[in-house]
Design a protein around this motif. Structure first.
Motif, short mmCIF file in Angstrom:
data_model
loop_
_atom_site.label_atom_id
_atom_site.label_comp_id
_atom_site.label_asym_id
_atom_site.label_seq_id
_atom_site.Cartn_x
_atom_site.Cartn_y
_atom_site.Cartn_z
N THR A 7 32.89 46.93 44.80
CA THR A 7 33.75 46.93 45.98
C THR A 7 34.06 45.51 46.42
O THR A 7 35.20 45.19 46.77
N GLY A 8 33.07 44.64 46.37
CA GLY A 8 33.27 43.23 46.73
C GLY A 8 34.26 42.54 45.81
O GLY A 8 35.13 41.80 46.26
N TYR A 9 34.14 42.80 44.51
CA TYR A 9 35.07 42.19 43.56
C TYR A 9 36.49 42.72 43.73
O TYR A 9 37.46 41.96 43.65
N ILE A 10 36.63 44.01 44.00
CA ILE A 10 37.97 44.58 44.23
C ILE A 10 38.58 44.01 45.50
O ILE A 10 39.75 43.63 45.53
N ALA A 11 37.78 43.91 46.56
CA ALA A 11 38.27 43.31 47.82
C ALA A 11 38.65 41.85 47.60
O ALA A 11 39.68 41.38 48.11
N ALA A 12 37.84 41.14 46.86
CA ALA A 12 38.12 39.73 46.57
C ALA A 12 39.43 39.60 45.81
O ALA A 12 40.26 38.74 46.11
N PHE A 13 39.62 40.44 44.81
CA PHE A 13 40.85 40.42 44.02
C PHE A 13 42.07 40.68 44.90
O PHE A 13 43.06 39.92 44.85
N CYS A 14 42.02 41.72 45.72
CA CYS A 14 43.16 42.07 46.58
C CYS A 14 43.46 40.97 47.58
O CYS A 14 44.63 40.61 47.78
N SER A 15 42.44 40.43 48.21
CA SER A 15 42.64 39.38 49.21
C SER A 15 43.24 38.12 48.60
O SER A 15 44.07 37.46 49.22
N LEU A 20 49.61 35.26 46.28
CA LEU A 20 50.47 34.85 45.17
C LEU A 20 51.97 35.03 45.46
O LEU A 20 52.75 34.13 45.15
N PRO A 21 52.39 36.15 46.06
CA PRO A 21 53.83 36.26 46.36
C PRO A 21 54.33 35.15 47.29
O PRO A 21 55.45 34.66 47.13
N PRO A 61 31.42 37.36 44.57
CA PRO A 61 32.73 37.83 45.06
C PRO A 61 33.24 37.02 46.25
O PRO A 61 34.43 36.72 46.34
N VAL A 62 32.35 36.67 47.15
CA VAL A 62 32.74 35.89 48.34
C VAL A 62 33.14 34.48 47.91
O VAL A 62 34.14 33.94 48.40
N ASN A 66 37.26 33.43 48.19
CA ASN A 66 37.60 32.41 49.17
C ASN A 66 37.90 31.06 48.54
O ASN A 66 38.74 30.32 49.03
N GLY A 67 37.25 30.75 47.43
CA GLY A 67 37.57 29.50 46.72
C GLY A 67 38.98 29.52 46.16
O GLY A 67 39.74 28.56 46.33
#
Length: 84
Positions: A7-15, A20-21, A61-62, A66-67
């Protein structure tokens, strides 16, 4: 990998990917007039603090989210300065 970390990795990816757009649009149009310096400053401060927090607690993930987001925000800010 357990469900919590997934869940953390998915949230990190989405955030992270959400920026990018904006990076692409700003680069493509060479126009950043509508992007607020105040928002960029506050968001970069928050991302920096989250990045440091991720390092302290050792949660990849954090750290990654964030990086990378911080790098994208720096890119947007640089384009804002270059293409007012």
């Amino acid at each position: 990998m357990d469900l919590l970390h997934a869940t953390g990795y998915i949230a990190a990816f989405c955030s992270t990917v959400a920026f990018l757009p904006q990076v692409w649009q700003t680069y493509k149009t060479r126009h950043a007039h509508d992007i607020s310096y105040g928002m960029l400053l506050l968001l970069m401060t928050g991302m920096t603090l989250w990045f440091i927090y991720g390092i302290v607690i050792g949660e990849l993930p954090v750290i990654l989210a964030n990086g990378i987001t911080l790098i994208l925000l720096v890119a947007i800010t640089a384009m804002k300065i270059r293409y007012p």
